[in-house]
Scaffold this motif. Structure first.
Motif, PDB file in Angstrom:
ATOM      1  N   LEU A  42       0.849  -1.264  -0.361  1.00  0.00           N
ATOM      2  CA  LEU A  42      -0.525  -0.266   0.219  1.00  0.00           C
ATOM      3  C   LEU A  42       0.852   1.112  -0.014  1.00  0.00           C
ATOM      4  O   LEU A  42       0.167   2.371   0.214  1.00  0.00           O
ATOM      5  CB  LEU A  42      -1.005  -0.110   1.141  1.00  0.00           C
ATOM      6  CG  LEU A  42      -2.402  -0.890   1.834  1.00  0.00           C
ATOM      7  CD1 LEU A  42      -2.971  -1.168   2.318  1.00  0.00           C
ATOM      8  CD2 LEU A  42      -3.072  -0.882   0.653  1.00  0.00           C
ATOM      9  N   PHE A  45       0.316   4.031  -2.704  1.00  0.00           N
ATOM     10  CA  PHE A  45      -1.159   4.730  -2.233  1.00  0.00           C
ATOM     11  C   PHE A  45      -0.819   5.762  -1.639  1.00  0.00           C
ATOM     12  O   PHE A  45      -2.177   5.297  -0.827  1.00  0.00           O
ATOM     13  CB  PHE A  45      -2.279   3.788  -2.678  1.00  0.00           C
ATOM     14  CG  PHE A  45      -1.926   2.947  -3.772  1.00  0.00           C
ATOM     15  CD1 PHE A  45      -3.220   3.209  -4.842  1.00  0.00           C
ATOM     16  CD2 PHE A  45      -1.787   1.400  -3.274  1.00  0.00           C
ATOM     17  CE1 PHE A  45      -2.792   2.116  -5.798  1.00  0.00           C
ATOM     18  CE2 PHE A  45      -2.311   0.751  -4.599  1.00  0.00           C
ATOM     19  CZ  PHE A  45      -2.234   1.200  -6.007  1.00  0.00           C
ATOM     20  N   PRO A  48      -2.534   9.258  -0.948  1.00  0.00           N
ATOM     21  CA  PRO A  48      -4.439   9.200  -1.236  1.00  0.00           C
ATOM     22  C   PRO A  48      -4.548   8.846   0.309  1.00  0.00           C
ATOM     23  O   PRO A  48      -6.141   9.028   0.705  1.00  0.00           O
ATOM     24  CB  PRO A  48      -5.087   8.580  -2.046  1.00  0.00           C
ATOM     25  CG  PRO A  48      -3.775   7.632  -2.711  1.00  0.00           C
ATOM     26  CD  PRO A  48      -2.581   8.581  -2.592  1.00  0.00           C
ATOM     27  N   VAL A 124      -8.672   3.660  -3.634  1.00  0.00           N
ATOM     28  CA  VAL A 124      -7.787   3.046  -3.269  1.00  0.00           C
ATOM     29  C   VAL A 124      -7.919   1.713  -3.186  1.00  0.00           C
ATOM     30  O   VAL A 124      -7.007   1.399  -4.195  1.00  0.00           O
ATOM     31  CB  VAL A 124      -7.237   3.210  -2.047  1.00  0.00           C
ATOM     32  CG1 VAL A 124      -6.240   2.551  -1.229  1.00  0.00           C
ATOM     33  CG2 VAL A 124      -6.321   5.021  -1.396  1.00  0.00           C
ATOM     34  N   ARG A 127      -8.321  -0.400  -7.163  1.00  0.00           N
ATOM     35  CA  ARG A 127      -7.049   0.843  -7.426  1.00  0.00           C
ATOM     36  C   ARG A 127      -5.824  -1.027  -6.820  1.00  0.00           C
ATOM     37  O   ARG A 127      -4.954  -1.122  -7.507  1.00  0.00           O
ATOM     38  CB  ARG A 127      -5.964   1.418  -7.547  1.00  0.00           C
ATOM     39  CG  ARG A 127      -6.634   2.582  -7.764  1.00  0.00           C
ATOM     40  CD  ARG A 127      -6.334   3.790  -8.076  1.00  0.00           C
ATOM     41  NE  ARG A 127      -4.725   4.369  -7.821  1.00  0.00           N
ATOM     42  CZ  ARG A 127      -4.573   5.137  -7.603  1.00  0.00           C
ATOM     43  NH1 ARG A 127      -4.896   6.465  -6.871  1.00  0.00           N
ATOM     44  NH2 ARG A 127      -3.003   5.665  -7.479  1.00  0.00           N
ATOM     45  N   VAL A 128      -6.600  -1.149  -6.047  1.00  0.00           N
ATOM     46  CA  VAL A 128      -5.299  -2.107  -4.766  1.00  0.00           C
ATOM     47  C   VAL A 128      -5.919  -3.558  -6.217  1.00  0.00           C
ATOM     48  O   VAL A 128      -5.228  -4.080  -6.304  1.00  0.00           O
ATOM     49  CB  VAL A 128      -5.784  -1.753  -4.035  1.00  0.00           C
ATOM     50  CG1 VAL A 128      -5.243  -3.554  -3.018  1.00  0.00           C
ATOM     51  CG2 VAL A 128      -4.775  -1.218  -3.164  1.00  0.00           C
TER      52      VAL A 128
END
Length: 621
Positions: A42, A45, A48, A124, A127-128
């Motif tokens: 993570l 990211f 965000p 997020v 997108r993960v």
């Protein structure tokens, strides 16, 4: 055993739905390591995520401050009423209006922050999921074929769909609830202490009671949830197997047996589901009962303190709201714990898959290797090849053969002799354990697998087609082919006439399982696809096994034209189809026992002659 007792064999099944990949309470093997890896993943990211955390904190803080500000309006209203009754004053509506506007502003800010946080976390998490699915898809392309021989298709699909979905949902909801619940507990506790520490102590005294009661319910209900999910998997498995084997069930008259089995499992599912849902439904009344006890205790103690002037009426009203807001995040944190466990379990399965060993690569540039492969002659040499799917049990013992460019080579032998295994080695689905396979004098292990496979066109006994139009399925052999070229190869494969009988012709959509066309028609389409690919070498594994004799003769002519000038390998059980082969390799127990032309092998009167004559014994009689 009577036919009525026959029913489909049960296979382990996890059910369907958004949580089908994991049972309730399933935990990761190494929570800390998986969580650390997830946090590292993570890291891409972090911006965000940091913004989402700030917005979540802001939303919670504004929501917590709201009741305290609103309490001043209640106090002002109460004081104004008392003053009006006493004749010493009245209600100051301007002050109350200002307080209400300030409260409205706080709640509006809270809602805005909540919206921003939700928008960021949803982005997020998706997108993960997008990134993980892409990595899994790319990983599949790099994994050796043996990995998929050892693992069920369902398990791989579960990781790329269910596990990634569970991870995304848990990340989106779990992180948000963890932040908001933690901030709410701390903030509400601080506000309650600021109003009156003794009242806070009285309110907190209700928590151990609710914790004990809820813990007792959870302990009893958990086993019923696990049993419910297991039985749900069995019900789904029964339905799936019965429908997939519907014709077999009908043929053997086992409908009654299947119905009885389904009723038994369905009844057990109903019982466990009722118990688990009933026990879960008890948690809300229990929490409500304990909460009401807390409200009563707060009301009594608050009245006592209000009479003594320690707290105001508005403070009591705000305190009651805080008591209500205090128990809710505690319950949410319990849910967050389970959610994080599920997220870690799903992430662990995904990371395990991504950590699987990959097929050996080569250091050469792929484009340079492709040019190099195109320059090779199509002589093929098997040099003392040894191979076994289990290294201790060789399928190919000591296989050697030399095939010249342009030759048509037939591989014949009994089932399990190693014919298809040789083709898998030639295509580098597996690598030899000893010896070597050379094309044009180059060991195929020195070439990228993709370059080796680009040399071959294949027609397999198991005709594979994807859900799409007939034109798209044929064009799969050459994505740049024109419609005229597609039609030309369809004529060469004797499938054009059949296609034109369909309502939409070449634009007819083939169903996902290709069930709307026959097996023979499927095989004709795969032959057309192979012709369109126009590769330098061909592999035909029982390519005409599902067509009638007349069509087989036509296809054989088309294949003879296709094989002109190409090195071709034919695996055949119907020996009449390979009598014109330049070389026949008779394989038994992984070794060549005989080789030669059809006439030479018949004259030899050995193993091949026995195989050939056994197929025509009935005609001779």
């Amino acid at each position: 055993m009577s036919e009525q007792n026959v029913r489909p064999v049960q296979r382990p099944h996890r059910g369907h739905g958004p949580m089908r990949g994991m049972m309730p309470g399933e935990k990761p093997k190494d929570f800390r390591r998986t969580l650390s890896r997830m946090i590292a993943f993570l890291g891409a990211f972090k911006v965000p995520l940091a913004a989402a955390v700030l917005f979540a904190i802001g939303s919670t803080v504004f929501s917590i401050v709201g009741p305290k500000v609103l309490s001043t309006a209640t106090t002002e209203l109460f004081s104004g009423l008392v003053a009006k009754v006493d004749g010493t004053g009245g209600i100051n509506f301007d002050t109350i209006g200002s307080i209400l506007l300030a409260t409205l502003g706080l709640y509006a800010l809270s809602a805005a922050c909540s919206f921003a946080q939700s928008w960021l976390m949803t982005g997020v998490s998706q997108r993960v999921c997008y990134q993980l699915r892409g990595e899994i898809a790319r990983k599949i392309d790099r994994m050796p074929t043996s990995r998929f021989d050892e693992t069920s298709t369902g398990d791989v699909l579960s990781r790329i769909t269910n596990d990634v979905d569970v991870l995304g949902q848990s990340l989106n909801q779990g992180v948000t609830q963890l932040i908001t619940s933690s901030v709410t507990i701390v903030g509400v506790l601080a506000m309650m202490l600021s109003i009156n520490p003794l009242m806070t102590l009285i309110a907190l005294g209700m928590l151990p009671i609710s914790a004990v009661l809820v813990g007792m319910v959870v302990k009893v209900s958990q086993k019923h949830f696990v049993r419910q999910q297991n039985l749900l998997g069995r019900v789904n498995g029964l339905v799936e197997e019965t429908f997939s084997g519907f014709e077999v069930v009908k043929a053997f008259g086992s409908e009654k047996s299947c119905e009885q089995t389904f009723e038994q499992v369905n009844e057990r599912l109903r019982e466990s589901a009722w118990k688990s849902q009933f026990l879960t439904g008890m948690m809300q009344p229990i929490m409500g009962f304990v909460g009401n006890l807390g409200y009563i205790a707060v009301a009594i103690s608050g009245s006592f303190f209000a009479v003594r002037g320690v707290v105001t009426v508005g403070d009591i009203q705000a305190f009651i709201q805080y008591v209500k807001n205090f128990t809710q995040p505690i319950t949410q944190l319990t849910q967050v714990s389970n959610m994080l466990q599920q997220m870690a379990a799903a992430a662990e399965r995904v990371f395990e898959f991504l950590d699987e060993p990959e097929a050996d690569g080569v250091a050469d540039d792929v484009e340079a290797a492709r040019i190099r492969a195109e320059e090779l002659t199509c002589d093929v040499e098997f040099d003392h090849v040894r191979f076994g799917y289990d290294s201790d049990k060789p399928v190919i013992g000591d296989f050697s053969a030399h095939i010249k460019q342009g030759q048509t080579v037939a591989l014949v032998g009994p089932t399990g002799a190693g014919k298809t295994t040789l083709v898998k080695l030639l295509m580098r689905f597996y690598d030899v354990q000893a010896g070597a396979i050379r094309i044009g004098g180059t060991d195929i292990r020195d070439l990228p697998r993709s370059c080796v496979r680009e040399l071959f066109g294949m027609v397999l006994q198991d005709a594979w087609l994807f859900g799409g139009t007939i034109r798209e399925n044929i064009r799969y052999g050459n994505l740049d082919a024109t419609d005229e070229q597609v039609e030309l190869v369809a004529r060469a494969a004797y499938v054009h006439r059949f296609i034109m009988t369909l309502p939409d012709g070449y634009d007819t959509v083939i169903s996902e399982d290709a069930g709307n066309i026959s097996q023979g028609q499927r095989q004709l389409l795969t032959i057309a696809r192979a012709i369109l690919a126009n590769r330098r070498m061909l592999i035909l594994d029982e390519a005409t096994s599902s067509v009638d004799t007349r069509t087989e003769e036509r296809i054989q002519k088309a294949m003879d034209n296709l094989m002109q000038g190409r090195t071709s390998f034919i695996i055949a059980h119907r020996l009449s189809t390979i009598v014109q082969a330049d070389l026949i390799l008779v394989i038994n127990n992984g070794d060549i026992v005989e080789q030669g032309t059809h006439d030479e092998l018949l004259a030899l009167g050995g193993f091949y002659a026995q195989l050939y004559n056994s197929q025509f014994q009935g005609n001779t009689d």
